[in-house]
Design a protein around this motif. Structure first.
Motif, mmCIF file in Angstrom:
data_model
loop_
_atom_site.group_PDB
_atom_site.id
_atom_site.type_symbol
_atom_site.label_atom_id
_atom_site.label_comp_id
_atom_site.label_asym_id
_atom_site.label_seq_id
_atom_site.Cartn_x
_atom_site.Cartn_y
_atom_site.Cartn_z
ATOM 1 N N LEU A 15 0.831 -1.204 0.000
ATOM 2 C CA LEU A 15 0.000 0.000 0.000
ATOM 3 C C LEU A 15 0.870 1.260 0.000
ATOM 4 O O LEU A 15 0.584 2.236 -0.720
ATOM 5 C CB LEU A 15 -0.923 -0.010 1.222
ATOM 6 C CG LEU A 15 -1.832 1.216 1.398
ATOM 7 C CD1 LEU A 15 -2.786 1.340 0.204
ATOM 8 C CD2 LEU A 15 -2.620 1.108 2.710
ATOM 9 N N VAL A 16 1.929 1.254 0.808
ATOM 10 C CA VAL A 16 2.837 2.404 0.859
ATOM 11 C C VAL A 16 3.492 2.625 -0.495
ATOM 12 O O VAL A 16 3.612 3.764 -0.978
ATOM 13 C CB VAL A 16 3.905 2.205 1.962
ATOM 14 C CG1 VAL A 16 4.991 3.272 1.854
ATOM 15 C CG2 VAL A 16 3.260 2.224 3.331
ATOM 16 N N ILE A 18 2.344 1.780 -3.427
ATOM 17 C CA ILE A 18 1.334 2.294 -4.366
ATOM 18 C C ILE A 18 1.111 3.791 -4.130
ATOM 19 O O ILE A 18 1.029 4.583 -5.081
ATOM 20 C CB ILE A 18 0.011 1.520 -4.219
ATOM 21 C CG1 ILE A 18 0.202 0.067 -4.688
ATOM 22 C CG2 ILE A 18 -1.107 2.200 -5.011
ATOM 23 C CD1 ILE A 18 -0.985 -0.822 -4.405
ATOM 24 N N ALA A 19 1.015 4.172 -2.863
ATOM 25 C CA ALA A 19 0.801 5.589 -2.533
ATOM 26 C C ALA A 19 1.966 6.441 -3.001
ATOM 27 O O ALA A 19 1.780 7.531 -3.563
ATOM 28 C CB ALA A 19 0.604 5.742 -1.020
ATOM 29 N N GLN A 20 3.188 5.959 -2.782
ATOM 30 C CA GLN A 20 4.362 6.717 -3.203
ATOM 31 C C GLN A 20 4.452 6.824 -4.717
ATOM 32 O O GLN A 20 4.764 7.883 -5.258
ATOM 33 C CB GLN A 20 5.637 6.066 -2.647
ATOM 34 C CG GLN A 20 5.791 6.232 -1.141
ATOM 35 C CD GLN A 20 7.057 5.573 -0.625
ATOM 36 O OE1 GLN A 20 7.600 4.675 -1.279
ATOM 37 N NE2 GLN A 20 7.511 6.002 0.534
ATOM 38 N N SER A 21 4.182 5.744 -5.418
ATOM 39 C CA SER A 21 4.238 5.790 -6.875
ATOM 40 C C SER A 21 3.164 6.722 -7.416
ATOM 41 O O SER A 21 3.369 7.412 -8.418
ATOM 42 C CB SER A 21 4.061 4.386 -7.460
ATOM 43 O OG SER A 21 2.771 3.856 -7.125
ATOM 44 N N GLY A 22 2.035 6.777 -6.739
ATOM 45 C CA GLY A 22 0.975 7.700 -7.146
ATOM 46 C C GLY A 22 1.399 9.141 -6.964
ATOM 47 O O GLY A 22 1.110 10.005 -7.793
ATOM 48 N N GLN A 23 2.117 9.429 -5.862
ATOM 49 C CA GLN A 23 2.589 10.791 -5.639
ATOM 50 C C GLN A 23 3.577 11.196 -6.717
ATOM 51 O O GLN A 23 3.608 12.341 -7.159
ATOM 52 C CB GLN A 23 3.255 10.910 -4.263
ATOM 53 C CG GLN A 23 2.249 10.991 -3.115
ATOM 54 C CD GLN A 23 2.946 11.338 -1.817
ATOM 55 O OE1 GLN A 23 4.044 10.873 -1.563
ATOM 56 N NE2 GLN A 23 2.293 12.135 -1.006
ATOM 57 N N HIS A 24 4.431 10.262 -7.157
ATOM 58 C CA HIS A 24 5.412 10.583 -8.184
ATOM 59 C C HIS A 24 4.724 10.967 -9.491
ATOM 60 O O HIS A 24 5.300 11.702 -10.292
ATOM 61 C CB HIS A 24 6.337 9.383 -8.437
ATOM 62 C CG HIS A 24 7.419 9.260 -7.402
ATOM 63 N ND1 HIS A 24 8.373 10.215 -7.236
ATOM 64 C CD2 HIS A 24 7.680 8.291 -6.483
ATOM 65 C CE1 HIS A 24 9.219 9.862 -6.263
ATOM 66 N NE2 HIS A 24 8.800 8.693 -5.789
#
Length: 306
Positions: A15-16, A18-24
Motif C-alpha cells: 500500500l505504501v 502504491i501511494a508513493q508511486s501515485g505521488q510521483h
C-alpha cells in the motif's frame, strides 16, 4: 511471526509503495528541484548549499542588493516556493532532497514583507523567494528568507547554490563587499528595536531629523556653541585630524534635572548634522544590537534617555 501479522505487514508495504508511486505521478506545476537543476545545469540535490546570515537591521539592505545583483543579468527570474508551512521549517538543502521523492515544493509567487527604508518610505522586500540569475556569466540560485522566530529562524539569510564551490564563494565575496559599502541606514536618524524573541530579531525604526535652530534652545550664553563645536566640529575637521593622526571619537555627557535643556540640545545637534548617521540608544539595546552596525567616523550615537 504470526501468519496473519506477516500478511498484514506485506499488504501494508504494498500500500505504501502504491501511494508513493501515485505521488510521483502527480504533476502539480513546475517543481523546485527541476527548476534549479535546469538553471544550474547540474543536479541540484548533488550540490552543497552555503548559508549567509543577515542581521535583522540589514535585511532591507540585503534585499536591495540582491535585486541589483540579479538585475545585472537581464534574464534573471524571481520565483516563490509553495508547499505550505513546511517550507518555513526546512532548509533549501532539505527541500531539494525531499523533492526527489515527493513533489511537495511547487513553484509559486514570492512572499513579501513591507519594511521601512526611511521615516516616510517603505519597500516591499522579498520575505521568501528564489533568485535565478547569472553572476559573472555563471548561473547562481539564491533563496532569500527573512527572519521567522515563530518557525525557529532567528535571523534572515541567503541560501546560495552554484554549480561549483568557487562560483558560490565569488558571489558571496561580492555580496559582502557591496553590503559594506552601502546601507539605507546611512545618514538617517534611527533607533534599534528589541524584538519580541530577543535582541537579535529586532529591527530598525527611522525617525525624522529634527529642525531646531540655536534660538530654540535656552542655555547660558556660549554653552550651546561649545557643545556644538565639540560634537560637530570634529566631523567638520575630520580630514585634518586624520592627517595628523588624531582620533575622531568624542563624547558629551548631558546631565541635570528635567527641563534644563538636555533633550533640546540633542535635537539641535541632530538638526545640524545632516548626512550623519545618528543612533538613538536606550538601555535595552545598548551594547546588544549594534553588532554589524558600522557607518564610519560620521556616526553619532545618542542616548535618548540622557
Amino acid at each position: 511471526m504470526d501468519e496473519k501479522l506477516g500478511k498484514f505487514i506485506d499488504d501494508f508495504a504494498q500500500l505504501v509503495q502504491i501511494a508513493q508511486s501515485g505521488q510521483h505521478r502527480v504533476k502539480a506545476g513546475r517543481q523546485l528541484v527541476t527548476t534549479i537543476t535546469d538553471h544550474l545545469e547540474v543536479p541540484a540535490e548533488s550540490l552543497a548549499v552555503v548559508v549567509e546570515e543577515v542581521p535583522a537591521h540589514r535585511f532591507v539592505d540585503a534585499d536591495i542588493l540582491m535585486a541589483e545583483l540579479a538585475a545585472e543579468d537581464d534574464q534573471f527570474r524571481l520565483v516563490g516556493i509553495g508547499g505550505g508551512d513546511q517550507r518555513h521549517h526546512q532548509s533549501l538543502s532539505d527541500m531539494l532532497q525531499q523533492s526527489q521523492f515527493f513533489p511537495q515544493f511547487p513553484l509559486s509567487q514570492p512572499d513579501y514583507i513591507n519594511l521601512a527604508v526611511g521615516p516616510d518610505e517603505q519597500r516591499q522586500a522579498v520575505a521568501l523567494g528564489l533568485w535565478l540569475f547569472r553572476h559573472e556569466g555563471r548561473p547562481v540560485a539564491v533563496l532569500q528568507r527573512d527572519a521567522a522566530p515563530r518557525y525557529g529562524r532567528q535571523t534572515a539569510c541567503l541560501e546560495v547554490l552554484a554549480s561549483d564551490a568557487k562560483n558560490t564563494a565569488d558571489f558571496l565575496a561580492e555580496f559582502r563587499r557591496r553590503m559594506q559599502r552601502g546601507s539605507v541606514l546611512k545618514g538617517q536618524v534611527i533607533s534599534l528595536v528589541m524584538g519580541e524573541y530577543g535582541p537579535s530579531t529586532g529591527g530598525v525604526t527611522f525617525h525624522a531629523r529634527p529642525g531646531l535652530t540655536a534660538s530654540d534652545v535656552i542655555l547660558p550664553q556660549g554653552l550651546l556653541r561649545k557643545v556644538a563645536d565639540h560634537a560637530l566640529g570634529i566631523a567638520a575637521h575630520r580630514e585634518s585630524l586624520n592627517e595628523y593622526g588624531q582620533h575622531l571619537k568624542r563624547g558629551i555627557l548631558l546631565y541635570g534635572r528635567p527641563g534644563t535643556g538636555k533633550t533640546h540640545t540633542v535635537r539641535y545637534l541632530l538638526s545640524q548634522s545632516a548626512g550623519i548617521t545618528a543612533i538613538l540608544l536606550s538601555g535595552g539595546v545598548t551594547g546588544q544590537d549594534l553588532r554589524g552596525c558600522r557607518h564610519g567616523p560620521g556616526t553619532a550615537a545618542v542616548d535618548r534617555c540622557a
